[in-house]
Design a protein around this motif. Structure first.
Motif, PDB file in Angstrom:
ATOM      1  N   THR A   1       0.828  -1.215   0.000  1.00 12.48           N
ATOM      2  CA  THR A   1       0.000   0.000   0.000  1.00 12.48           C
ATOM      3  C   THR A   1       0.859   1.260   0.000  1.00 12.48           C
ATOM      4  N   GLY A   2       2.132   1.124   0.417  1.00  9.35           N
ATOM      5  CA  GLY A   2       3.007   2.287   0.522  1.00  9.35           C
ATOM      6  C   GLY A   2       2.730   3.140   1.742  1.00  9.35           C
ATOM      7  N   ALA A   3       1.830   2.686   2.612  1.00  8.33           N
ATOM      8  CA  ALA A   3       1.469   3.476   3.788  1.00  8.33           C
ATOM      9  C   ALA A   3       2.541   3.420   4.871  1.00  8.33           C
ATOM     10  N   THR A   4       3.399   2.384   4.841  1.00  7.05           N
ATOM     11  CA  THR A   4       4.475   2.255   5.821  1.00  7.05           C
ATOM     12  C   THR A   4       5.767   1.931   5.080  1.00  7.05           C
ATOM     13  N   ILE A   5       6.885   1.951   5.818  1.00  7.68           N
ATOM     14  CA  ILE A   5       8.174   1.584   5.226  1.00  7.68           C
ATOM     15  C   ILE A   5       8.502   0.117   5.515  1.00  7.68           C
TER      16      ILE A   5
ATOM     17  N   MET B   1      13.818  -5.892   7.791  1.00 12.14           N
ATOM     18  CA  MET B   1      13.411  -7.193   8.329  1.00 12.14           C
ATOM     19  C   MET B   1      11.911  -7.281   8.588  1.00 12.14           C
ATOM     20  N   CYS B   2      11.209  -6.188   8.330  1.00 12.15           N
ATOM     21  CA  CYS B   2       9.761  -6.160   8.551  1.00 12.15           C
ATOM     22  C   CYS B   2       9.031  -6.898   7.435  1.00 12.15           C
ATOM     23  N   ILE B   3       8.068  -7.741   7.808  1.00 10.47           N
ATOM     24  CA  ILE B   3       7.179  -8.404   6.854  1.00 10.47           C
ATOM     25  C   ILE B   3       5.803  -7.770   7.007  1.00 10.47           C
ATOM     26  N   SER B   4       5.270  -7.243   5.931  1.00  8.70           N
ATOM     27  CA  SER B   4       4.012  -6.497   5.994  1.00  8.70           C
ATOM     28  C   SER B   4       2.798  -7.418   6.097  1.00  8.70           C
ATOM     29  N   THR B   5       1.891  -7.058   6.970  1.00  9.31           N
ATOM     30  CA  THR B   5       0.625  -7.799   7.081  1.00  9.31           C
ATOM     31  C   THR B   5      -0.282  -7.513   5.891  1.00  9.31           C
ATOM     32  N   ASN B   6       0.043  -6.478   5.116  1.00  6.17           N
ATOM     33  CA  ASN B   6      -0.749  -6.169   3.917  1.00  6.17           C
ATOM     34  C   ASN B   6      -0.315  -6.974   2.699  1.00  6.17           C
ATOM     35  N   SER B   7       0.840  -7.614   2.790  1.00  9.34           N
ATOM     36  CA  SER B   7       1.386  -8.347   1.648  1.00  9.34           C
ATOM     37  C   SER B   7       0.622  -9.652   1.414  1.00  9.34           C
ATOM     38  N   TRP B   8       0.122  -9.820   0.199  1.00 11.33           N
ATOM     39  CA  TRP B   8      -0.546 -11.087  -0.153  1.00 11.33           C
ATOM     40  C   TRP B   8       0.449 -12.230  -0.067  1.00 11.33           C
ATOM     41  N   TRP B   9       1.668 -12.012  -0.529  1.00 11.23           N
ATOM     42  CA  TRP B   9       2.683 -13.057  -0.526  1.00 11.23           C
ATOM     43  C   TRP B   9       3.057 -13.461   0.894  1.00 11.23           C
ATOM     44  N   ALA B  10       3.142 -12.483   1.796  1.00  9.82           N
ATOM     45  CA  ALA B  10       3.448 -12.781   3.199  1.00  9.82           C
ATOM     46  C   ALA B  10       2.306 -13.553   3.849  1.00  9.82           C
ATOM     47  N   CYS B  11       1.084 -13.190   3.481  1.00 10.86           N
ATOM     48  CA  CYS B  11      -0.091 -13.873   4.011  1.00 10.86           C
ATOM     49  C   CYS B  11      -0.091 -15.340   3.589  1.00 10.86           C
ATOM     50  N   VAL B  12       0.144 -15.587   2.310  1.00 12.14           N
ATOM     51  CA  VAL B  12       0.192 -16.967   1.815  1.00 12.14           C
ATOM     52  C   VAL B  12       1.301 -17.736   2.522  1.00 12.14           C
ATOM     53  N   ASN B  13       2.463 -17.096   2.685  1.00 15.47           N
ATOM     54  CA  ASN B  13       3.588 -17.774   3.330  1.00 15.47           C
ATOM     55  C   ASN B  13       3.306 -18.094   4.787  1.00 15.47           C
TER      56      ASN B  13
ATOM     57  N   ALA C   1      -8.351 -10.849  -0.242  1.00 17.63           N
ATOM     58  CA  ALA C   1      -8.601  -9.408  -0.210  1.00 17.63           C
ATOM     59  C   ALA C   1      -7.323  -8.592  -0.402  1.00 17.63           C
ATOM     60  N   LYS C   2      -6.181  -9.148  -0.024  1.00 12.96           N
ATOM     61  CA  LYS C   2      -4.922  -8.406  -0.115  1.00 12.96           C
ATOM     62  C   LYS C   2      -4.433  -8.274  -1.552  1.00 12.96           C
ATOM     63  N   MET C   3      -5.016  -9.023  -2.470  1.00 15.55           N
ATOM     64  CA  MET C   3      -4.634  -8.896  -3.878  1.00 15.55           C
ATOM     65  C   MET C   3      -5.001  -7.523  -4.442  1.00 15.55           C
ATOM     66  N   SER C   4      -5.946  -6.851  -3.824  1.00 17.87           N
ATOM     67  CA  SER C   4      -6.393  -5.545  -4.328  1.00 17.87           C
ATOM     68  C   SER C   4      -5.295  -4.487  -4.247  1.00 17.87           C
ATOM     69  N   TYR C   5      -4.226  -4.759  -3.510  1.00 20.36           N
ATOM     70  CA  TYR C   5      -3.132  -3.797  -3.359  1.00 20.36           C
ATOM     71  C   TYR C   5      -2.123  -3.862  -4.510  1.00 20.36           C
ATOM     72  N   TYR C   6      -2.303  -4.802  -5.444  1.00 21.40           N
ATOM     73  CA  TYR C   6      -1.290  -5.041  -6.477  1.00 21.40           C
ATOM     74  C   TYR C   6      -1.792  -4.692  -7.870  1.00 21.40           C
ATOM     75  N   SER C   7      -0.839  -4.523  -8.782  1.00 23.32           N
ATOM     76  CA  SER C   7      -1.157  -4.261 -10.187  1.00 23.32           C
ATOM     77  C   SER C   7      -1.805  -5.493 -10.810  1.00 23.32           C
ATOM     78  N   SER C   8      -2.492  -5.297 -11.925  1.00 24.94           N
ATOM     79  CA  SER C   8      -3.123  -6.436 -12.601  1.00 24.94           C
ATOM     80  C   SER C   8      -2.095  -7.469 -13.082  1.00 24.94           C
ATOM     81  N   PRO C   9      -0.900  -7.065 -13.592  1.00 26.25           N
ATOM     82  CA  PRO C   9       0.085  -8.087 -13.958  1.00 26.25           C
ATOM     83  C   PRO C   9       0.577  -8.904 -12.761  1.00 26.25           C
ATOM     84  N   GLU C  10       0.745  -8.263 -11.609  1.00 29.32           N
ATOM     85  CA  GLU C  10       1.186  -9.000 -10.418  1.00 29.32           C
ATOM     86  C   GLU C  10       0.092  -9.954  -9.931  1.00 29.32           C
TER      87      GLU C  10
END
Length: 363
Positions: free
Chosen positions: A105-109, A117-129, A228-237
């Motif tokens: 989302t770009g809302a945090t660093i 070392m931070c893993i974002s809770t908004n990341s779809w990939w982190a969620c799947v992992n 739901a976290k997929m909405s944060y990404y581009s259509s190609p991603e």
């Protein structure tokens, strides 16, 4: 059917001379820095608390898991890099190195240079992992493969989206009972098969079958929970993420032995950055030929499966009807995904022949 389409290891290494680096000193990135024992993690009053939103601590789940299960993996190969569990930390390494654990989302660093070392809770990939790290780890603790049974394990809830993630064996079992049971079944199979009198070949086949059953259910569960976290990404991603999930169905049915070396070879040509609007494989200028090819093939596999209403995956599963068929399937996937010169028409014709030969055959 004679397998004349197999590339040698040396040929594959030559193809990917400029591929993304996922390892340090031959091991997944962060491996040497990650805690290797349960006792190395923060604890108080016999309760170990793990923060899976820190990349080092999430990697430590895998380092402890691989180390604790090595003694059951003798049938997989002659060294300690043959365990199929190695594919999991290498997935995490690729996601970290390619920027897929950063806050989309770009809302945090989170995950960026200021907080790497931070893993974002908004990341779809982190969620799947999460479903491929925390759940298997808790299942292994429950089955007695990790720890002495006297220490409890608690997972730190994230500051945001805490409701999306379970935080203990009891909590995760309540929220995802089938998934937790499937991973417990894998670890029980590991213990039982390693002590049995059957051949190493049979042991390997049973272990890989149980492992991929767990990973497949983790991915299916995550597909729904993380959607739901997929909405944060581009259509190609988003398209790539869906094709990545689709490709996992093929890999799982073939019982791919995701050893350290095999996993590195298959993950190096994955895209080294998050895809943006306008990216279109195989013509993405700042990605390598191998990355472009990988994206193109994953996309082709997913499109064919959608157009043909899931029949390619069904045909593939039916073609993986025996241990010999699965071996041929692994060779076929290797060439389709990793060799830019391997024609998709060849893949289709060989798959059709394999499915025909499996007709009426049962494992």
């Amino acid at each position: 059917m004679q397998c004349v389409w197999t590339l040698s290891l040396l040929q594959l290494v030559a193809l990917w001379a400029n591929a993304a680096v996922l390892t340090e000193n031959g091991l997944p990135i962060l491996w040497d820095q990650a805690p290797s024992q349960l006792s190395d993690l923060p604890q108080a009053d016999n309760v170990v608390t793990i923060n899976p939103w820190n990349a080092l601590q999430r990697m430590s789940l895998y380092r402890i898991l691989v180390g604790s299960t090595d003694k059951y993996m003798a049938s997989m190969g002659t060294n300690d890099s043959a365990s199929p569990l190695w594919g999991l930390p290498l997935q995490l390494a690729w996601k970290l190195r390619s920027g897929r654990l950063v806050d989309p989302t770009g809302a945090t660093i989170c995950g960026q240079e200021g907080d790497p070392m931070c893993i974002s809770t908004n990341s779809w990939w982190a969620c799947v992992n999460y479903y491929l790290s925390v759940i298997p780890f808790l299942a292994a603790v429950q089955k007695g493969l990790i720890g002495d049974g006297l220490i409890q394990v608690q997972v730190q809830a994230p500051a945001e989206a805490a409701e999306d993630y379970c935080t203990s064996y009891t909590d995760c079992s309540a929220k995802n009972p089938d998934l937790m049971a499937k991973w417990e079944e894998f670890f029980q199979t590991l213990k039982d098969v390693s002590a049995s009198e059957i051949s190493d070949f049979e042991k390997r086949d049973q272990i890989l079958g149980a492992f991929w059953a767990g990973e497949t259910l983790s991915l299916n569960t995550a597909s729904s929970s993380c959607k739901a976290k997929m909405s944060y990404y581009s259509s190609p991603e988003v398209a790539f993420a869906k094709s990545w999930m689709n490709a996992a169905d093929y890999v799982a049915a073939a019982y791919f032995q995701s050893s350290l070396n095999n996993s590195v070879l298959f993950m190096r040509p994955l895209p080294s950055r998050v895809l943006q609007e306008g990216d279109s494989a195989p013509n993405i200028d700042d990605l390598s030929t191998e990355e472009n090819h990988n994206l193109y093939i994953f996309g082709w596999m997913a499109r064919m499966n959608t157009i043909l209403l899931g029949s390619p995956v069904k045909m593939w599963r039916s073609a993986m009807c025996s241990d010999k068929a699965r071996e041929k399937g692994r060779e076929l996937l290797q060439n389709l995904i990793l060799d830019p010169k391997f024609a998709v028409s060849t893949f289709v014709s060989i798959l059709t022949e394999m499915a025909r030969s499996c007709s009426g055959f049962s494992t």
